[in-house]
Design a protein around this motif. Structure first.
Motif, PDB file in Angstrom:
ATOM      1  N   LEU A  23     -51.986 -53.724  34.682  1.00 33.82           N
ATOM      2  CA  LEU A  23     -51.912 -54.140  33.279  1.00 33.82           C
ATOM      3  C   LEU A  23     -52.959 -53.412  32.444  1.00 33.82           C
ATOM      4  CD1 LEU A  23     -51.380 -57.979  33.795  1.00 33.82           C
ATOM      5  CD2 LEU A  23     -49.708 -56.360  32.887  1.00 33.82           C
ATOM      6  N   GLN A  24     -54.143 -53.203  33.031  1.00 32.23           N
ATOM      7  CA  GLN A  24     -55.187 -52.475  32.314  1.00 32.23           C
ATOM      8  C   GLN A  24     -54.757 -51.024  32.069  1.00 32.23           C
ATOM      9  OE1 GLN A  24     -58.983 -52.464  34.279  1.00 32.23           O
ATOM     10  NE2 GLN A  24     -59.980 -51.258  32.688  1.00 32.23           N
ATOM     11  N   GLU A  25     -54.144 -50.408  33.091  1.00 32.13           N
ATOM     12  CA  GLU A  25     -53.649 -49.033  32.921  1.00 32.13           C
ATOM     13  C   GLU A  25     -52.603 -48.970  31.810  1.00 32.13           C
ATOM     14  OE1 GLU A  25     -52.476 -46.792  36.458  1.00 32.13           O
ATOM     15  OE2 GLU A  25     -53.469 -48.343  37.640  1.00 32.13           O
ATOM     16  N   LEU A  26     -51.696 -49.946  31.815  1.00 36.06           N
ATOM     17  CA  LEU A  26     -50.655 -49.971  30.792  1.00 36.06           C
ATOM     18  C   LEU A  26     -51.268 -50.115  29.404  1.00 36.06           C
ATOM     19  CD1 LEU A  26     -47.735 -50.139  29.832  1.00 36.06           C
ATOM     20  CD2 LEU A  26     -47.760 -52.584  30.401  1.00 36.06           C
ATOM     21  N   ARG A  27     -52.250 -51.002  29.280  1.00 36.76           N
ATOM     22  CA  ARG A  27     -52.899 -51.209  27.981  1.00 36.76           C
ATOM     23  C   ARG A  27     -53.565 -49.916  27.496  1.00 36.76           C
ATOM     24  NH1 ARG A  27     -58.019 -53.215  27.139  1.00 36.76           N
ATOM     25  NH2 ARG A  27     -58.119 -53.992  29.280  1.00 36.76           N
ATOM     26  N   GLU A  28     -54.279 -49.248  28.404  1.00 28.77           N
ATOM     27  CA  GLU A  28     -54.964 -48.007  28.023  1.00 28.77           C
ATOM     28  C   GLU A  28     -53.963 -46.916  27.642  1.00 28.77           C
ATOM     29  OE1 GLU A  28     -57.325 -47.271  31.463  1.00 28.77           O
ATOM     30  OE2 GLU A  28     -58.908 -48.717  30.897  1.00 28.77           O
ATOM     31  N   VAL A  40     -50.196 -57.499  20.493  1.00 26.64           N
ATOM     32  CA  VAL A  40     -49.810 -57.146  21.856  1.00 26.64           C
ATOM     33  C   VAL A  40     -51.044 -56.875  22.704  1.00 26.64           C
ATOM     34  CG1 VAL A  40     -48.527 -55.513  23.278  1.00 26.64           C
ATOM     35  CG2 VAL A  40     -47.592 -56.262  21.093  1.00 26.64           C
ATOM     36  N   GLN A  41     -52.055 -56.238  22.111  1.00 25.30           N
ATOM     37  CA  GLN A  41     -53.272 -55.955  22.855  1.00 25.30           C
ATOM     38  C   GLN A  41     -53.940 -57.248  23.314  1.00 25.30           C
ATOM     39  OE1 GLN A  41     -55.900 -53.166  21.033  1.00 25.30           O
ATOM     40  NE2 GLN A  41     -57.548 -53.491  22.496  1.00 25.30           N
ATOM     41  N   SER A 580     -48.090 -67.295  16.510  1.00 29.81           N
ATOM     42  CA  SER A 580     -48.246 -66.905  15.113  1.00 29.81           C
ATOM     43  C   SER A 580     -48.533 -65.410  14.984  1.00 29.81           C
ATOM     44  CB  SER A 580     -49.368 -67.717  14.470  1.00 29.81           C
ATOM     45  OG  SER A 580     -49.636 -67.283  13.167  1.00 29.81           O
ATOM     46  N   LYS A 581     -49.404 -64.898  15.844  1.00 31.49           N
ATOM     47  CA  LYS A 581     -49.731 -63.470  15.787  1.00 31.49           C
ATOM     48  C   LYS A 581     -48.530 -62.609  16.138  1.00 31.49           C
ATOM     49  CE  LYS A 581     -54.686 -63.977  16.613  1.00 31.49           C
ATOM     50  NZ  LYS A 581     -55.807 -63.845  17.574  1.00 31.49           N
ATOM     51  N   SER A 582     -47.720 -63.092  17.083  1.00 27.70           N
ATOM     52  CA  SER A 582     -46.527 -62.321  17.456  1.00 27.70           C
ATOM     53  C   SER A 582     -45.503 -62.279  16.318  1.00 27.70           C
ATOM     54  CB  SER A 582     -45.886 -62.904  18.718  1.00 27.70           C
ATOM     55  OG  SER A 582     -45.274 -64.153  18.453  1.00 27.70           O
ATOM     56  N   LEU A 583     -45.534 -63.278  15.421  1.00 29.03           N
ATOM     57  CA  LEU A 583     -44.608 -63.303  14.288  1.00 29.03           C
ATOM     58  C   LEU A 583     -44.956 -62.235  13.256  1.00 29.03           C
ATOM     59  CD1 LEU A 583     -44.199 -67.139  13.547  1.00 29.03           C
ATOM     60  CD2 LEU A 583     -42.784 -65.692  14.996  1.00 29.03           C
ATOM     61  N   THR A 584     -46.237 -62.106  12.960  1.00 28.98           N
ATOM     62  CA  THR A 584     -46.656 -61.203  11.884  1.00 28.98           C
ATOM     63  C   THR A 584     -46.938 -59.779  12.369  1.00 28.98           C
ATOM     64  OG1 THR A 584     -48.954 -61.955  12.174  1.00 28.98           O
ATOM     65  CG2 THR A 584     -47.613 -63.080  10.527  1.00 28.98           C
ATOM     66  N   ALA A 585     -47.087 -59.606  13.678  1.00 28.11           N
ATOM     67  CA  ALA A 585     -47.401 -58.277  14.198  1.00 28.11           C
ATOM     68  C   ALA A 585     -46.343 -57.233  13.827  1.00 28.11           C
ATOM     69  CB  ALA A 585     -47.585 -58.335  15.713  1.00 28.11           C
ATOM     70  N   PRO A 586     -45.021 -57.543  13.901  1.00 32.43           N
ATOM     71  CA  PRO A 586     -44.031 -56.532  13.522  1.00 32.43           C
ATOM     72  C   PRO A 586     -44.145 -56.104  12.056  1.00 32.43           C
ATOM     73  CG  PRO A 586     -42.992 -58.280  14.815  1.00 32.43           C
ATOM     74  CD  PRO A 586     -44.382 -58.745  14.490  1.00 32.43           C
ATOM     75  N   VAL A 587     -44.519 -57.029  11.173  1.00 30.85           N
ATOM     76  CA  VAL A 587     -44.700 -56.673   9.753  1.00 30.85           C
ATOM     77  C   VAL A 587     -45.827 -55.651   9.630  1.00 30.85           C
ATOM     78  CG1 VAL A 587     -45.225 -57.534   7.449  1.00 30.85           C
ATOM     79  CG2 VAL A 587     -43.902 -58.950   9.038  1.00 30.85           C
ATOM     80  N   ASP A 588     -46.953 -55.947  10.303  1.00 33.76           N
ATOM     81  CA  ASP A 588     -48.092 -55.025  10.251  1.00 33.76           C
ATOM     82  C   ASP A 588     -47.718 -53.665  10.822  1.00 33.76           C
ATOM     83  OD1 ASP A 588     -49.621 -57.071   9.191  1.00 33.76           O
ATOM     84  OD2 ASP A 588     -50.363 -57.738  11.143  1.00 33.76           O
ATOM     85  N   ALA A 589     -46.967 -53.673  11.940  1.00 30.07           N
ATOM     86  CA  ALA A 589     -46.612 -52.414  12.589  1.00 30.07           C
ATOM     87  C   ALA A 589     -45.701 -51.577  11.691  1.00 30.07           C
ATOM     88  CB  ALA A 589     -45.919 -52.695  13.926  1.00 30.07           C
ATOM     89  N   GLN A 590     -44.699 -52.226  11.099  1.00 28.78           N
ATOM     90  CA  GLN A 590     -43.775 -51.465  10.253  1.00 28.78           C
ATOM     91  C   GLN A 590     -44.445 -51.006   8.966  1.00 28.78           C
ATOM     92  OE1 GLN A 590     -39.731 -52.756   9.854  1.00 28.78           O
ATOM     93  NE2 GLN A 590     -39.768 -53.908  11.792  1.00 28.78           N
ATOM     94  N   LEU A 591     -45.319 -51.820   8.423  1.00 23.48           N
ATOM     95  CA  LEU A 591     -46.058 -51.424   7.226  1.00 23.48           C
ATOM     96  C   LEU A 591     -46.918 -50.201   7.530  1.00 23.48           C
ATOM     97  CD1 LEU A 591     -46.552 -52.350   4.282  1.00 23.48           C
ATOM     98  CD2 LEU A 591     -48.503 -53.670   5.131  1.00 23.48           C
ATOM     99  N   ARG A 592     -47.583 -50.237   8.669  1.00 21.95           N
ATOM    100  CA  ARG A 592     -48.437 -49.111   9.066  1.00 21.95           C
ATOM    101  C   ARG A 592     -47.609 -47.841   9.282  1.00 21.95           C
ATOM    102  NH1 ARG A 592     -50.374 -51.407  13.121  1.00 21.95           N
ATOM    103  NH2 ARG A 592     -49.058 -50.478  14.727  1.00 21.95           N
ATOM    104  N   GLU A 593     -46.473 -47.980   9.970  1.00 23.33           N
ATOM    105  CA  GLU A 593     -45.641 -46.809  10.255  1.00 23.33           C
ATOM    106  C   GLU A 593     -45.061 -46.207   8.975  1.00 23.33           C
ATOM    107  OE1 GLU A 593     -45.136 -45.176  13.102  1.00 23.33           O
ATOM    108  OE2 GLU A 593     -46.578 -46.521  14.073  1.00 23.33           O
ATOM    109  N   ARG A 594     -44.646 -47.061   8.026  1.00 23.23           N
ATOM    110  CA  ARG A 594     -44.066 -46.537   6.789  1.00 23.23           C
ATOM    111  C   ARG A 594     -45.131 -45.797   5.962  1.00 23.23           C
ATOM    112  NH1 ARG A 594     -39.262 -49.073   5.126  1.00 23.23           N
ATOM    113  NH2 ARG A 594     -39.344 -47.806   3.242  1.00 23.23           N
ATOM    114  N   LYS A 595     -46.334 -46.353   5.880  1.00 20.08           N
ATOM    115  CA  LYS A 595     -47.409 -45.686   5.143  1.00 20.08           C
ATOM    116  C   LYS A 595     -47.756 -44.349   5.789  1.00 20.08           C
ATOM    117  CE  LYS A 595     -49.588 -49.762   3.083  1.00 20.08           C
ATOM    118  NZ  LYS A 595     -50.792 -50.619   3.001  1.00 20.08           N
TER     119      LYS A 595
END
Length: 663
Positions: A23-28, A40-41, A580-595
């Motif tokens: 799991l540590q290898e996967l995270r890195e 996810v981290q 709760s964090k898993s709900l908002t994480a996709p918003v943050d990820a897509q916002l970051r990717e679009r910017k």
């Protein structure tokens, strides 16, 4: 015969460490690919920590003189070549003892004086006060010193009947179970209330915790043992004497302190009931020259079946054992005597029962988290692929175009960027509402709410004398606690609906690709409340009315209950936080990717505007980036497949994941 308990637990520890390393290898790897968002981290880190630090508790419970401590010696400490836990004839282990390893402490024996029973503080509270414990160092290289030090667990003191009654060792209504009174009117009681043994034993280092509990009086006087420690044990070994069978006091311990609430009933805790094992110890007392081997075996089979019927467990969960002969055989390396002792068969049953169930729990946690992680990471990869497709089509349309056309495209990109930036207002509004609703949900699961719900019960138990109305108040308290669970799920559903509606708007107005968020489920929260409710009910019946009338005991009871419930509420809060964090994480990820996409598109147009060859070079870069994304997705599928495959689930050592970094 399968591997011994020690060998199987060692294999289980190697499996956990290997999985944690993977799991540590996967995270890195995900971090190196910039594919890991905060949510996810954190999930991966928690899962990795769970795999590394997972504890497995085995509780040994018995009436006095059943050979329980000898059984612990035979299973866990035979390699020392002698007994470590006091196991002579008579009442040896006089106070409950926990054997574990906390690396931040030196090897030692810590003892809590029996006088603390006069205080209403629970064992959990006393654990926080290191100054209250008598501490004795353990020399791990000296087995004799360890045994001499651990013998203190069996120390006793003589007190008056009144004092014994105040400490819970004398019950006027149960004279047969009281300690013997000497000629001067004194009775012997344990000198210590609880023992903590900190040893760097190989199995304890890997997370094994052994709970040694003595006798009906000792167990019954400590609510925290009955309702907190024993129910949370992953396995409970109940020891009977082959020379006594199931006595009245054995049956009382089994029904009141070992059998899980609701076990054997429709909807009862069948999984927990399956982790209860019975040892019919001292079978060597039946070995004599007057009985043939067949006669002895027939007698043992009858005792097995009779014990199983009385206790309501499968006959295969009742094993005849001679712990004393098993220890002698292990120390003397006598294989024939070891097999005759029945110890290997019991170790095999215990190991399969504990490690099999525990590994399933951990595998389930790994599977759920890895699948969610894979889904989230794939969404990020797909977003990048979609963005690259758009950029590539955009660049290909510029072939053969003049500088003015290229400059015009830059203007269109800037306009798109400005339009997209308007979504941040909606996202900030969503976050504000989300945080307000989440705060209300956390308040429902807070210690303040729990304290408020327990107020009536605390007042009922604080009353002087008999507390005949306490059971009704107790039932009403748990009705309210179950209502809190339902209300928390309603509040979570409102958060879910609010976010789902906002996600649809973001998808329609600004081109997001957000999926409907998952609903919150708290199955363990509700199940734990029902389990705790059943565990404590025994103390509120008429049989415990006199015991409950004592102020110190009733206060210990409510404090133990509050401690157990607080742990359950905190676990539910942690689940809500991760959800709760898993709900908002996709918003943050897509916002970051679009910017990031707008920045790259503008940079590409600027490069192309300044050089004739820039367009083809940039198109080639885009095509290479697409290929790299395909490789990343294949690697992700391969890595998660390794973690989820039966081979990965069962691997026993730290086998590196097959990850080749894409640059």
């Amino acid at each position: 015969m399968g591997a011994s308990f020690n060998e199987q637990f060692d294999q289980h520890g190697a499996w956990r460490r290997g999985f944690a390393a993977q799991l540590q290898e996967l995270r890195e790897w995900l971090i190196a690919q910039d594919l890991l968002d905060t949510s996810v981290q954190e999930r991966l880190q928690r899962l990795e920590e769970q795999m590394r630090s997972d504890k497995v508790m085995v509780a040994f419970v018995a009436e006095f003189s059943r050979g329980k401590s000898e059984l612990i010696n035979a299973i866990f400490f035979a390699h020392y070549g002698r007994r470590l836990m006091p196991a002579s004839a008579g009442r040896t282990t006089m106070c409950p003892a926990e054997l574990a390893w906390e690396p931040e402490l030196q090897p030692c024996l810590r003892l809590l004086p029996i006088d603390t029973r006069e205080s209403p503080e629970s064992l959990g509270q006393w654990r926080m006060r290191s100054d209250a414990w008598a501490q004795h160092p353990l020399d791990i290289a000296n087995a004799q010193q360890i045994a001499d030090t651990l013998a203190k667990v069996a120390e006793v003191r003589k007190v008056s009947v009144d004092q014994a009654r105040a400490w819970g060792f004398w019950h006027d209504e149960e004279g047969a179970d009281n300690p013997l009174m000497d000629a001067e009117g004194w009775v012997e009681v344990p000198m210590w209330r609880h023992a903590l043994i900190n040893m760097p034993h190989p199995l304890l280092r890997q997370g094994l915790v052994i709970l040694d509990t003595p006798g009906l009086n000792a167990v019954g006087a400590e609510p925290e043992l009955t309702v907190n420690l024993i129910p949370q044990a992953h396995a409970v070994v109940f020891v009977l004497g082959a020379d006594t069978g199931v006595t009245k006091s054995d049956l009382a311990i089994w029904r009141n302190h070992v059998l899980p609430a609701g076990a054997g009933k429709a909807g009862g805790d069948q999984a927990t009931a399956a982790s209860r094992f019975v040892v019919l110890n001292k079978v060597d007392t039946l070995w004599d020259s007057l009985s043939s081997g067949a006669q002895v075996q027939a007698q043992l089979r009858r005792q097995q079946q009779d014990s199983a019927n009385l206790l309501g467990v499968p006959a295969e969960h009742v094993l005849p054992v001679s712990a004393q002969k098993g220890l002698v055989a292990k120390v003397g390396k006598n294989d024939a005597l070891l097999q005759a002792s029945g110890l290997p068969a019991f170790e095999d049953l215990l190991a399969n029962g504990i490690m099999g169930q525990r590994q399933k729990v951990l595998q389930s946690a790994v599977q759920a988290n890895v699948l969610q992680l894979q889904s989230q990471v794939e969404r990020v990869i797909n977003m990048r692929r979609s963005d690259l497709d758009d950029q590539l089509a955009e660049l290909c349309s510029l072939r053969g175009k003049n500088a003015n056309v290229i400059a015009g495209m830059r203007g269109r990109i800037e306009a798109e960027q400005k339009e997209f930036d308007r979504c941040t207002t909606k996202i900030l509004a969503m976050r504000s509402v989300h945080m307000r609703m989440l705060k209300e949900l956390f308040q429902l699961l807070s210690s303040a709410t729990l304290k408020n719900e327990l107020t009536d019960l605390k007042q009922a138990l604080d009353q002087r004398g008999l507390k005949l109305g306490a059971r009704k108040v107790y039932e009403q308290t748990f009705e309210r606690l179950h209502a809190v669970t339902a209300q928390a799920l309603v509040q979570a559903a409102e958060i879910h609906n609010m976010l789902g509606s906002t996600f649809k708007e973001l998808n329609a107005e600004y081109g997001f690709a957000l999926q409907t968020p998952p609903q919150l489920v708290l199955p363990e929260f509700s199940a734990d409340l029902h389990s705790i409710e059943g565990s404590y009910t025994q103390y509120l019946g008429l049989g415990h009315a006199l015991k409950l009338s004592g102020a110190a005991f009733s206060q210990r009871l409510i404090k133990a209950l509050a401690l157990r419930l607080r742990t359950v509420f905190e676990a539910a809060s942690n689940e809500v936080d991760m959800w709760s964090k898993s709900l908002t994480a996709p918003v943050d990820a897509q916002l970051r990717e679009r910017k990031r996409s707008y920045t790259r598109r503008l940079e590409a147009v600027d490069r192309i505007h300044g050089a004739a060859t820039g367009l083809e070079e940039r198109i080639a870069e885009m095509e290479n980036a697409q290929a790299r994304l395909g490789t990343l997705q294949s690697q992700l599928a391969s890595v998660t497949g390794q973690l989820l495959s039966p081979l990965g689930m069962e691997r026993q050592a730290a086998v590196p994941l097959d990850i080749n970094l894409v640059t």
